[in-house]
Design an enzyme around this catalytic site. Structure first.
Site, PDB file in Angstrom:
ATOM      1  N   ASP A 115       0.845  -1.200   0.000  1.00 48.23           N
ATOM      2  CA  ASP A 115       0.000   0.000   0.000  1.00 48.23           C
ATOM      3  C   ASP A 115       0.881   1.250   0.000  1.00 48.23           C
ATOM      4  O   ASP A 115       1.825   1.338   0.783  1.00 48.23           O
ATOM      5  CB  ASP A 115      -0.902   0.014   1.236  1.00 48.23           C
ATOM      6  CG  ASP A 115      -1.916  -1.128   1.200  1.00 48.23           C
ATOM      7  OD1 ASP A 115      -2.346  -1.497   0.099  1.00 48.23           O
ATOM      8  OD2 ASP A 115      -2.258  -1.642   2.282  1.00 48.23           O
TER       9      ASP A 115
ATOM     10  N   TYR B 224      -2.326  -8.061  -8.183  1.00 49.93           N
ATOM     11  CA  TYR B 224      -2.237  -6.633  -8.539  1.00 49.93           C
ATOM     12  C   TYR B 224      -1.381  -6.431  -9.782  1.00 49.93           C
ATOM     13  O   TYR B 224      -1.689  -5.625 -10.645  1.00 49.93           O
ATOM     14  CB  TYR B 224      -1.658  -5.828  -7.363  1.00 49.93           C
ATOM     15  CG  TYR B 224      -2.713  -5.298  -6.417  1.00 49.93           C
ATOM     16  CD1 TYR B 224      -3.478  -6.163  -5.645  1.00 49.93           C
ATOM     17  CD2 TYR B 224      -2.954  -3.936  -6.297  1.00 49.93           C
ATOM     18  CE1 TYR B 224      -4.452  -5.694  -4.779  1.00 49.93           C
ATOM     19  CE2 TYR B 224      -3.925  -3.449  -5.425  1.00 49.93           C
ATOM     20  CZ  TYR B 224      -4.670  -4.329  -4.674  1.00 49.93           C
ATOM     21  OH  TYR B 224      -5.632  -3.850  -3.822  1.00 49.93           O
TER      22      TYR B 224
HETATM   23  C1  LIG Z   1      -2.169  -3.477  -2.518  1.00 46.55           C
HETATM   24  S1  LIG Z   1      -2.395  -5.016  -1.758  1.00 46.55           S
HETATM   25  C2  LIG Z   1      -1.317  -6.072  -2.688  1.00 46.55           C
HETATM   26  C3  LIG Z   1      -1.660  -7.521  -2.490  1.00 46.55           C
HETATM   27  C4  LIG Z   1      -0.716  -8.533  -3.182  1.00 46.55           C
HETATM   28  N1  LIG Z   1       0.620  -8.449  -2.617  1.00 46.55           N
HETATM   29  C5  LIG Z   1      -0.674  -8.338  -4.675  1.00 46.55           C
HETATM   30  O1  LIG Z   1       0.352  -7.835  -5.163  1.00 46.55           O
HETATM   31  O2  LIG Z   1      -1.632  -8.704  -5.358  1.00 46.55           O
HETATM   32  C6  LIG Z   1      -1.486  -4.781  -0.241  1.00 46.55           C
HETATM   33  C7  LIG Z   1      -1.803  -5.836   0.796  1.00 46.55           C
HETATM   34  O3  LIG Z   1      -0.944  -5.643   1.908  1.00 46.55           O
HETATM   35  C8  LIG Z   1      -1.673  -5.834   3.100  1.00 46.55           C
HETATM   36  N2  LIG Z   1      -1.006  -5.053   4.160  1.00 46.55           N
HETATM   37  C9  LIG Z   1      -0.914  -3.703   4.241  1.00 46.55           C
HETATM   38  N3  LIG Z   1      -0.232  -3.336   5.338  1.00 46.55           N
HETATM   39  C10 LIG Z   1       0.109  -4.497   5.968  1.00 46.55           C
HETATM   40  C11 LIG Z   1       0.809  -4.788   7.169  1.00 46.55           C
HETATM   41  N4  LIG Z   1       1.294  -3.802   7.946  1.00 46.55           N
HETATM   42  N5  LIG Z   1       0.991  -6.078   7.518  1.00 46.55           N
HETATM   43  C12 LIG Z   1       0.501  -7.087   6.746  1.00 46.55           C
HETATM   44  N6  LIG Z   1      -0.192  -6.872   5.600  1.00 46.55           N
HETATM   45  C13 LIG Z   1      -0.373  -5.598   5.204  1.00 46.55           C
HETATM   46  C14 LIG Z   1      -3.069  -5.306   2.774  1.00 46.55           C
HETATM   47  O4  LIG Z   1      -4.052  -5.835   3.652  1.00 46.55           O
HETATM   48  C15 LIG Z   1      -3.230  -5.777   1.332  1.00 46.55           C
HETATM   49  O5  LIG Z   1      -3.821  -7.051   1.261  1.00 46.55           O
END
Ligand SMILES: C[S@@+](CC[C@H](N)C(=O)[O-])C[C@H]1O[C@@H](n2cnc3c(N)ncnc32)[C@H](O)[C@@H]1O
Length: 236
Positions: A121, A197
Protein backbone atom coordinates in the site's frame (compact mmCIF):
# COMPACT_ATOMS: atom_id res chain seq x y z
CA UNK A 1 -8.54 -0.88 -1.35
CA UNK A 2 -10.58 -2.29 1.54
CA UNK A 3 -12.00 -5.75 0.88
CA UNK A 4 -15.69 -6.41 1.50
CA UNK A 5 -16.25 -8.59 4.56
CA UNK A 6 -16.49 -12.26 3.62
CA UNK A 7 -19.67 -14.07 4.55
CA UNK A 8 -18.98 -16.98 6.91
CA UNK A 9 -15.27 -16.10 6.95
CA UNK A 10 -14.39 -18.06 10.11
CA UNK A 11 -16.27 -21.16 8.90
CA UNK A 12 -14.63 -20.97 5.50
CA UNK A 13 -11.19 -20.54 7.05
CA UNK A 14 -11.71 -23.51 9.35
CA UNK A 15 -12.11 -25.71 6.26
CA UNK A 16 -8.68 -24.62 5.01
CA UNK A 17 -6.86 -24.59 8.32
CA UNK A 18 -4.16 -26.95 7.04
CA UNK A 19 -2.78 -23.91 5.16
CA UNK A 20 -2.59 -21.64 8.21
CA UNK A 21 0.23 -21.08 10.66
CA UNK A 22 -0.73 -20.19 14.21
CA UNK A 23 0.89 -17.30 16.02
CA UNK A 24 4.00 -18.76 17.68
CA UNK A 25 4.62 -18.51 21.42
CA UNK A 26 8.25 -17.79 20.68
CA UNK A 27 9.69 -16.62 17.37
CA UNK A 28 9.86 -19.26 14.63
CA UNK A 29 13.48 -20.08 13.80
CA UNK A 30 13.11 -22.90 11.28
CA UNK A 31 10.62 -24.64 9.00
CA UNK A 32 10.31 -27.57 11.38
CA UNK A 33 7.41 -26.25 13.47
CA UNK A 34 4.96 -25.85 10.58
CA UNK A 35 6.42 -28.01 7.82
CA UNK A 36 8.12 -30.82 9.74
CA UNK A 37 11.45 -30.46 7.93
CA UNK A 38 14.45 -28.17 7.64
CA UNK A 39 14.28 -25.96 4.54
CA UNK A 40 15.08 -22.43 3.40
CA UNK A 41 12.37 -20.03 4.60
CA UNK A 42 10.78 -17.46 2.28
CA UNK A 43 8.37 -14.82 3.56
CA UNK A 44 5.89 -12.52 1.82
CA UNK A 45 4.58 -9.49 3.71
CA UNK A 46 1.16 -8.23 2.57
CA UNK A 47 0.22 -11.34 0.59
CA UNK A 48 -3.27 -10.21 -0.44
CA UNK A 49 -5.31 -13.03 -1.99
CA UNK A 50 -2.30 -15.35 -1.96
CA UNK A 51 -1.74 -16.01 -5.67
CA UNK A 52 1.97 -15.18 -5.51
CA UNK A 53 2.54 -17.29 -2.38
CA UNK A 54 0.75 -20.32 -3.88
CA UNK A 55 2.57 -20.07 -7.20
CA UNK A 56 6.03 -19.25 -5.85
CA UNK A 57 5.91 -22.11 -3.32
CA UNK A 58 4.64 -24.50 -5.99
CA UNK A 59 7.51 -23.52 -8.31
CA UNK A 60 10.05 -24.01 -5.49
CA UNK A 61 9.07 -27.19 -3.65
CA UNK A 62 12.35 -27.34 -1.70
CA UNK A 63 11.65 -24.14 0.22
CA UNK A 64 8.97 -23.36 2.81
CA UNK A 65 6.93 -20.20 2.38
CA UNK A 66 5.17 -18.06 5.00
CA UNK A 67 2.70 -15.48 3.70
CA UNK A 68 1.76 -12.72 6.14
CA UNK A 69 -1.40 -10.69 5.59
CA UNK A 70 -3.18 -8.52 8.10
CA UNK A 71 -6.61 -8.72 6.46
CA UNK A 72 -8.57 -11.72 7.72
CA UNK A 73 -10.78 -11.65 4.63
CA UNK A 74 -7.78 -11.78 2.29
CA UNK A 75 -6.42 -14.78 4.18
CA UNK A 76 -9.77 -16.56 3.74
CA UNK A 77 -9.39 -16.18 -0.04
CA UNK A 78 -5.69 -17.09 0.04
CA UNK A 79 -6.23 -20.26 2.07
CA UNK A 80 -9.15 -21.24 -0.18
CA UNK A 81 -6.92 -20.76 -3.20
CA UNK A 82 -4.32 -23.10 -1.67
CA UNK A 83 -7.01 -25.62 -0.69
CA UNK A 84 -8.30 -25.65 -4.28
CA UNK A 85 -4.81 -26.78 -5.37
CA UNK A 86 -4.36 -29.38 -2.63
CA UNK A 87 -4.06 -32.34 -5.00
CA UNK A 88 -1.18 -30.84 -6.95
CA UNK A 89 0.48 -28.35 -4.57
CA UNK A 90 3.58 -29.50 -2.64
CA UNK A 91 2.02 -28.13 0.57
CA UNK A 92 4.94 -25.83 1.43
CA UNK A 93 2.99 -22.61 2.09
CA UNK A 94 1.30 -21.31 5.24
CA UNK A 95 -0.72 -18.11 5.68
CA UNK A 96 -0.76 -16.01 8.85
CA UNK A 97 -3.26 -13.30 9.76
CA UNK A 98 -0.72 -10.88 11.19
CA UNK A 99 0.61 -7.38 10.69
CA UNK A 100 4.17 -6.59 9.64
CA UNK A 101 4.51 -4.80 12.99
CA UNK A 102 4.50 -8.23 14.66
CA UNK A 103 7.45 -9.58 12.64
CA UNK A 104 9.99 -9.47 15.50
CA UNK A 105 7.72 -11.65 17.65
CA UNK A 106 6.94 -14.05 14.78
CA UNK A 107 10.39 -14.85 13.39
CA UNK A 108 13.84 -15.11 14.95
CA UNK A 109 16.67 -12.90 13.66
CA UNK A 110 18.61 -14.40 10.75
CA UNK A 111 16.19 -17.24 9.93
CA UNK A 112 14.69 -16.05 6.61
CA UNK A 113 16.30 -16.52 3.20
CA UNK A 114 14.04 -14.30 1.08
CA UNK A 115 11.47 -11.63 1.80
CA UNK A 116 8.97 -10.41 -0.79
CA UNK A 117 7.02 -7.15 -0.71
CA UNK A 118 4.59 -7.00 -3.60
CA UNK A 119 2.54 -3.91 -4.45
CA UNK A 120 2.55 -2.67 -0.87
CA UNK A 121 0.00 0.00 0.00
CA UNK A 122 1.43 3.45 -0.93
CA UNK A 123 -0.09 5.32 2.06
CA UNK A 124 -0.28 8.46 -0.05
CA UNK A 125 -2.01 10.72 2.46
CA UNK A 126 0.16 13.45 3.86
CA UNK A 127 2.01 12.41 7.01
CA UNK A 128 1.34 8.67 6.63
CA UNK A 129 4.66 7.69 5.06
CA UNK A 130 5.82 5.93 8.23
CA UNK A 131 3.21 3.25 7.55
CA UNK A 132 4.74 2.30 4.22
CA UNK A 133 6.19 -1.18 4.36
CA UNK A 134 9.43 0.20 2.90
CA UNK A 135 9.85 2.86 5.57
CA UNK A 136 13.25 2.55 7.27
CA UNK A 137 11.81 1.00 10.45
CA UNK A 138 10.34 -1.87 8.42
CA UNK A 139 13.43 -2.25 6.22
CA UNK A 140 15.52 -2.61 9.39
CA UNK A 141 13.14 -5.36 10.59
CA UNK A 142 13.52 -7.25 7.30
CA UNK A 143 17.32 -6.97 7.36
CA UNK A 144 17.33 -8.31 10.93
CA UNK A 145 15.23 -11.32 9.93
CA UNK A 146 17.26 -12.15 6.84
CA UNK A 147 20.13 -14.62 6.91
CA UNK A 148 23.53 -13.53 5.71
CA UNK A 149 23.23 -13.63 1.89
CA UNK A 150 19.44 -13.39 2.14
CA UNK A 151 17.51 -11.04 -0.14
CA UNK A 152 14.62 -8.60 -0.04
CA UNK A 153 12.64 -8.20 -3.26
CA UNK A 154 10.17 -5.34 -3.78
CA UNK A 155 7.80 -4.77 -6.72
CA UNK A 156 5.41 -1.89 -7.26
CA UNK A 157 3.59 -0.01 -10.00
CA UNK A 158 3.82 3.18 -7.95
CA UNK A 159 6.56 5.62 -9.11
CA UNK A 160 6.44 7.66 -5.91
CA UNK A 161 6.61 4.65 -3.59
CA UNK A 162 9.53 3.23 -5.57
CA UNK A 163 11.44 6.54 -5.38
CA UNK A 164 10.65 6.74 -1.64
CA UNK A 165 12.01 3.21 -1.13
CA UNK A 166 15.25 4.02 -2.94
CA UNK A 167 15.60 7.13 -0.75
CA UNK A 168 15.00 5.11 2.42
CA UNK A 169 17.65 2.57 1.42
CA UNK A 170 20.12 5.35 0.62
CA UNK A 171 19.45 6.99 4.01
CA UNK A 172 20.28 3.63 5.63
CA UNK A 173 23.51 3.35 3.64
CA UNK A 174 22.22 0.36 1.65
CA UNK A 175 22.68 -0.13 -2.11
CA UNK A 176 20.28 -2.42 -4.01
CA UNK A 177 21.82 -5.07 -6.24
CA UNK A 178 19.06 -4.89 -8.88
CA UNK A 179 16.88 -1.94 -9.86
CA UNK A 180 14.57 -1.89 -12.85
CA UNK A 181 11.79 0.51 -13.81
CA UNK A 182 10.28 -1.91 -16.30
CA UNK A 183 10.42 -5.43 -14.96
CA UNK A 184 8.38 -6.91 -17.80
CA UNK A 185 10.76 -5.54 -20.44
CA UNK A 186 13.86 -6.61 -18.51
CA UNK A 187 15.89 -9.80 -18.19
CA UNK A 188 14.28 -10.27 -14.75
CA UNK A 189 10.92 -11.09 -16.36
CA UNK A 190 12.06 -14.68 -16.75
CA UNK A 191 11.07 -16.53 -13.59
CA UNK A 192 8.94 -13.61 -12.41
CA UNK A 193 5.76 -14.73 -10.66
CA UNK A 194 2.94 -12.23 -11.10
CA UNK A 195 0.74 -11.19 -8.22
CA UNK A 196 -2.97 -10.39 -8.58
CA UNK A 197 -2.24 -6.63 -8.54
CA UNK A 198 0.61 -7.03 -10.98
CA UNK A 199 -1.55 -8.88 -13.52
CA UNK A 200 -4.10 -6.10 -13.26
CA UNK A 201 -1.59 -3.26 -13.67
CA UNK A 202 0.20 -4.98 -16.54
CA UNK A 203 -3.15 -5.45 -18.31
CA UNK A 204 -3.57 -1.67 -18.08
CA UNK A 205 -0.19 -1.19 -19.78
CA UNK A 206 1.55 0.07 -16.62
CA UNK A 207 5.25 -0.47 -15.98
CA UNK A 208 6.37 -2.41 -12.92
CA UNK A 209 9.36 -1.32 -10.83
CA UNK A 210 11.42 -3.92 -9.03
CA UNK A 211 14.41 -3.84 -6.74
CA UNK A 212 16.40 -6.51 -4.95
CA UNK A 213 18.60 -5.89 -1.93
CA UNK A 214 21.02 -8.34 -0.41
CA UNK A 215 21.10 -8.27 3.37
CA UNK A 216 23.72 -5.64 4.20
CA UNK A 217 26.34 -6.46 6.82
CA UNK A 218 25.61 -3.09 8.44
CA UNK A 219 22.90 -0.49 8.12
CA UNK A 220 21.79 2.57 10.03
CA UNK A 221 18.31 3.76 10.91
CA UNK A 222 18.67 7.54 10.95
CA UNK A 223 16.13 9.43 13.07
CA UNK A 224 13.32 10.74 10.97
CA UNK A 225 13.33 14.43 10.13
CA UNK A 226 10.10 16.15 9.25
CA UNK A 227 10.19 15.82 5.51
CA UNK A 228 10.47 18.96 3.49
CA UNK A 229 8.76 17.11 0.65
CA UNK A 230 5.90 15.68 2.69
CA UNK A 231 3.54 17.71 0.56
CA UNK A 232 4.85 15.99 -2.57
CA UNK A 233 4.63 12.61 -0.88
CA UNK A 234 0.93 13.03 -0.50
CA UNK A 235 0.74 12.80 -4.29
CA UNK A 236 2.08 9.24 -4.63
C1 LIG B 1 -2.17 -3.48 -2.52
S1 LIG B 1 -2.40 -5.02 -1.76
C2 LIG B 1 -1.32 -6.07 -2.69
C3 LIG B 1 -1.66 -7.52 -2.49
C4 LIG B 1 -0.72 -8.53 -3.18
N1 LIG B 1 0.62 -8.45 -2.62
C5 LIG B 1 -0.67 -8.34 -4.67
O1 LIG B 1 0.35 -7.84 -5.16
O2 LIG B 1 -1.63 -8.70 -5.36
C6 LIG B 1 -1.49 -4.78 -0.24
C7 LIG B 1 -1.80 -5.84 0.80
O3 LIG B 1 -0.94 -5.64 1.91
C8 LIG B 1 -1.67 -5.83 3.10
N2 LIG B 1 -1.01 -5.05 4.16
C9 LIG B 1 -0.91 -3.70 4.24
N3 LIG B 1 -0.23 -3.34 5.34
C10 LIG B 1 0.11 -4.50 5.97
C11 LIG B 1 0.81 -4.79 7.17
N4 LIG B 1 1.29 -3.80 7.95
N5 LIG B 1 0.99 -6.08 7.52
C12 LIG B 1 0.50 -7.09 6.75
N6 LIG B 1 -0.19 -6.87 5.60
C13 LIG B 1 -0.37 -5.60 5.20
C14 LIG B 1 -3.07 -5.31 2.77
O4 LIG B 1 -4.05 -5.84 3.65
C15 LIG B 1 -3.23 -5.78 1.33
O5 LIG B 1 -3.82 -7.05 1.26
Amino acid sequence: MRMRKKKNGPVRLEKCKAWLAEKPQSPIDSAVRDFGREAPLWLEVGAGKGGFACQMSRANPDICFYALERSFDCVVLAAEQAEAQKDTHPGNVRFMVESADELPSLFAPGCIDRIFLNFSDPWSKKGYYKRRLTYRRYLAMYFTLLKEGGTLCFKTDNDGLFAFTLQELAAMGVVPSVVTDDLHASVYKEGNVETEYETHFVSLGMKIHMLTVERPTTWCVPPDKKRANEEQESNL
